[in-house]
Structure formats: structure tokens, C-alpha cells
Design a protein around this motif. Structure first.
Motif, PDB file in Angstrom:
ATOM      1  N   ALA A 198       0.859  -1.192   0.000  1.00 19.46           N
ATOM      2  CA  ALA A 198       0.000   0.000   0.000  1.00 19.46           C
ATOM      3  C   ALA A 198       0.893   1.239   0.000  1.00 19.46           C
ATOM      4  N   ASP A 199       0.272   2.401   0.089  1.00 18.82           N
ATOM      5  CA  ASP A 199       1.022   3.657   0.169  1.00 18.82           C
ATOM      6  C   ASP A 199       1.098   4.077   1.630  1.00 18.82           C
ATOM      7  N   VAL A 200       2.301   4.193   2.152  1.00 18.26           N
ATOM      8  CA  VAL A 200       2.477   4.654   3.523  1.00 18.26           C
ATOM      9  C   VAL A 200       2.993   6.084   3.463  1.00 18.26           C
ATOM     10  N   LEU A 201       2.267   6.969   4.106  1.00 14.85           N
ATOM     11  CA  LEU A 201       2.619   8.387   4.122  1.00 14.85           C
ATOM     12  C   LEU A 201       3.038   8.780   5.526  1.00 14.85           C
ATOM     13  N   VAL A 202       3.923   9.767   5.611  1.00 16.13           N
ATOM     14  CA  VAL A 202       4.323  10.302   6.905  1.00 16.13           C
ATOM     15  C   VAL A 202       4.052  11.795   6.957  1.00 16.13           C
ATOM     16  N   ALA A 203       3.828  12.271   8.170  1.00 16.52           N
ATOM     17  CA  ALA A 203       3.792  13.694   8.460  1.00 16.52           C
ATOM     18  C   ALA A 203       5.162  13.988   9.060  1.00 16.52           C
ATOM     19  N   ALA A 204       5.919  14.854   8.403  1.00 18.24           N
ATOM     20  CA  ALA A 204       7.273  15.154   8.866  1.00 18.24           C
ATOM     21  C   ALA A 204       7.424  16.647   9.072  1.00 18.24           C
ATOM     22  N   GLU A 205       8.250  16.973  10.043  1.00 21.61           N
ATOM     23  CA  GLU A 205       8.577  18.370  10.326  1.00 21.61           C
ATOM     24  C   GLU A 205      10.080  18.422  10.528  1.00 21.61           C
ATOM     25  N   GLY A 206      10.756  19.164   9.661  1.00 20.90           N
ATOM     26  CA  GLY A 206      12.210  19.148   9.704  1.00 20.90           C
ATOM     27  C   GLY A 206      12.668  17.735   9.405  1.00 20.90           C
ATOM     28  N   GLY A 207      13.479  17.166  10.235  1.00 17.26           N
ATOM     29  CA  GLY A 207      13.930  15.800  10.040  1.00 17.26           C
ATOM     30  C   GLY A 207      13.176  14.786  10.868  1.00 17.26           C
ATOM     31  N   SER A 208      12.088  15.201  11.509  1.00 18.76           N
ATOM     32  CA  SER A 208      11.365  14.308  12.415  1.00 18.76           C
ATOM     33  C   SER A 208      10.055  13.815  11.830  1.00 18.76           C
ATOM     34  N   VAL A 209       9.789  12.537  12.020  1.00 18.11           N
ATOM     35  CA  VAL A 209       8.505  11.955  11.646  1.00 18.11           C
ATOM     36  C   VAL A 209       7.558  12.127  12.829  1.00 18.11           C
ATOM     37  N   LEU A 210       6.417  12.768  12.576  1.00 15.16           N
ATOM     38  CA  LEU A 210       5.422  13.001  13.621  1.00 15.16           C
ATOM     39  C   LEU A 210       4.336  11.939  13.639  1.00 15.16           C
ATOM     40  N   GLY A 211       4.132  11.289  12.489  1.00 14.50           N
ATOM     41  CA  GLY A 211       3.071  10.297  12.404  1.00 14.50           C
ATOM     42  C   GLY A 211       2.998   9.734  11.011  1.00 14.50           C
ATOM     43  N   GLY A 212       2.021   8.852  10.810  1.00 16.51           N
ATOM     44  CA  GLY A 212       1.875   8.229   9.507  1.00 16.51           C
ATOM     45  C   GLY A 212       0.510   7.599   9.325  1.00 16.51           C
ATOM     46  N   VAL A 213       0.275   7.147   8.098  1.00 19.62           N
ATOM     47  CA  VAL A 213      -0.984   6.517   7.736  1.00 19.62           C
ATOM     48  C   VAL A 213      -0.726   5.570   6.570  1.00 19.62           C
ATOM     49  N   THR A 214      -1.561   4.550   6.480  1.00 19.18           N
ATOM     50  CA  THR A 214      -1.493   3.635   5.345  1.00 19.18           C
ATOM     51  C   THR A 214      -2.709   3.900   4.471  1.00 19.18           C
ATOM     52  N   PHE A 215      -2.466   4.192   3.187  1.00 18.67           N
ATOM     53  CA  PHE A 215      -3.518   4.434   2.210  1.00 18.67           C
ATOM     54  C   PHE A 215      -3.570   3.224   1.292  1.00 18.67           C
ATOM     55  N   VAL A 216      -4.722   2.567   1.278  1.00 18.35           N
ATOM     56  CA  VAL A 216      -4.908   1.373   0.457  1.00 18.35           C
ATOM     57  C   VAL A 216      -5.764   1.762  -0.745  1.00 18.35           C
ATOM     58  N   PRO A 217      -5.157   1.822  -1.938  1.00 21.46           N
ATOM     59  CA  PRO A 217      -5.943   2.154  -3.129  1.00 21.46           C
ATOM     60  C   PRO A 217      -6.997   1.089  -3.403  1.00 21.46           C
ATOM     61  N   SER A 218      -7.920   1.390  -4.269  1.00 15.94           N
ATOM     62  CA  SER A 218      -9.010   0.472  -4.601  1.00 15.94           C
ATOM     63  C   SER A 218      -8.512  -0.950  -4.825  1.00 15.94           C
ATOM     64  N   GLY A 219      -9.086  -1.866  -4.050  1.00 14.41           N
ATOM     65  CA  GLY A 219      -8.772  -3.277  -4.229  1.00 14.41           C
ATOM     66  C   GLY A 219      -7.423  -3.728  -3.720  1.00 14.41           C
ATOM     67  N   GLY A 220      -6.749  -2.921  -2.941  1.00 18.38           N
ATOM     68  CA  GLY A 220      -5.426  -3.283  -2.454  1.00 18.38           C
ATOM     69  C   GLY A 220      -5.469  -4.425  -1.449  1.00 18.38           C
TER      70      GLY A 220
END
Length: 168
Positions: free
Chosen positions: A52-74
Motif C-alpha cells: 500500500a502507500d504509507v505516508l508520513v507527516a514530517a517536520e524538519g527531520g522528524s517523523v510526527l506520524g503516519g498513515v497507510t492508504f490502500v488504493p481500490s482493491g489493495g
């Protein structure tokens, strides 16, 4: 600094896995605490990123969080049907909460869904106690779909995941 939403980098897998696991643990979302088998899934960002697509929320060099986006039928979809994308495993570290990181991650998933050919809806599952997340979903136009609520572990009758959808 601004929060940037982007795909997770391989060298961030471990950090995002731990952020996700700790968010679920500290928020009391795992029935068996440190012994919960789902912790392994939450920590395995490499597996998610391969399917799937894993996205992160980043600020500077730090990862603050993330989410997994599953496209149709993934293959990572729990509840998505044809023409639906799914949001899974949204988590923000304590240090990033209340700053818009979670909402930015959800918005990025909605944008990806809109760019996915044939996708007409975004769906997600959430726990009853995730009230802050519910407020974000509702603010972004998601509506509850109680007819789709489900039990991830049928043998544990007290766990029912609530579902939401956003028609694109």
C-alpha cells in the motif's frame, strides 16, 4: 516549521512503526497491551509499504506520524470494496498531536483517492474511544456507516470497529 506529508522513506520504517505501536498502546487501543499480536502488524511498516502507500507527516527531520492508504482493491484492505480506497493505521506521536498532523494525513489520503481512477469513496475503521480522530473525520466530511461496523476478532464480542466513509 511546516508539516509536510510525503511517502515514508525506507530508513524511517522503524521509527514510524514504533510511533504507530506506541500511539495504539498509550491510547489503550490494544486489548492485550504489549502481548497483542496486532503490535507486530503496526510495527511492520516495510510490509505495509510493499502492499500500500504509507505516508508520513514530517517536520524538519522528524517523523510526527503516519498513515497507510490502500488504493481500490489493495491487499491491505479490511473493508474497502470495488471503487473504494481505505485509510488504515493512522497514528501521530504525542509530540505531534494537536498540530494538524493527523488531519493533514487524512487530507492527503483523500487527495490520493480522488486521483485514483474509478475511486468513488474513502472508507475507514476506528475504535469507539478514538474520539479525536472521529472529530477529524467528521470535520473533513466523513459520515458514520453503522451498517458496515465489524468485529476484527469475532471471538472477542466486546470489540466492534466503527466505520466511516467519504463519498468523493
Amino acid at each position: 516549521m511546516d508539516i509536510v506529508i510525503r511517502p515514508v522513506a525506507a530508513d524511517e520504517y522503524e521509527a514510524l512503526g514504533e510511533i504507530t505501536a506506541q500511539a495504539y498502546l498509550l491510547d489503550g487501543l490494544l486489548d492485550f497491551g504489549e502481548n497483542d499480536a496486532y503490535l507486530d502488524e503496526l510495527r511492520d511498516v516495510a510490509k505495509r509499504a510493499a502492499a500500500a502507500d504509507v505516508l508520513v507527516a514530517a517536520e524538519g527531520g522528524s517523523v510526527l506520524g503516519g498513515v497507510t492508504f490502500v488504493p481500490s482493491g489493495g491487499p491491505m484492505a479490511d473493508i474497502a470494496g470495488p471503487g473504494e480506497a481505505e485509510i488504515r493505521m493512522l497514528a501521530v506521536a504525542r509530540a505531534g498531536r494537536g498540530r494538524g498532523a493527523g488531519e493533514a494525513l487524512v487530507r492527503a489520503c483523500v487527495e490520493r483517492a480522488r486521483a485514483t481512477e474509478g475511486c468513488v469513496r474513502v472508507v475507514l475503521s476506528t475504535q469507539r474511544t478514538m474520539r479525536a480522530a472521529h472529530r477529524v473525520y467528521e470535520r473533513l466530511g466523513f459520515t458514520r456507516t453503522p451498517e458496515r461496523d465489524w468485529k476484527p476478532l469475532p471471538e472477542l464480542d466486546d470489540i466492534t470497529l466503527l466505520t466511516y466513509e467519504l463519498t468523493l
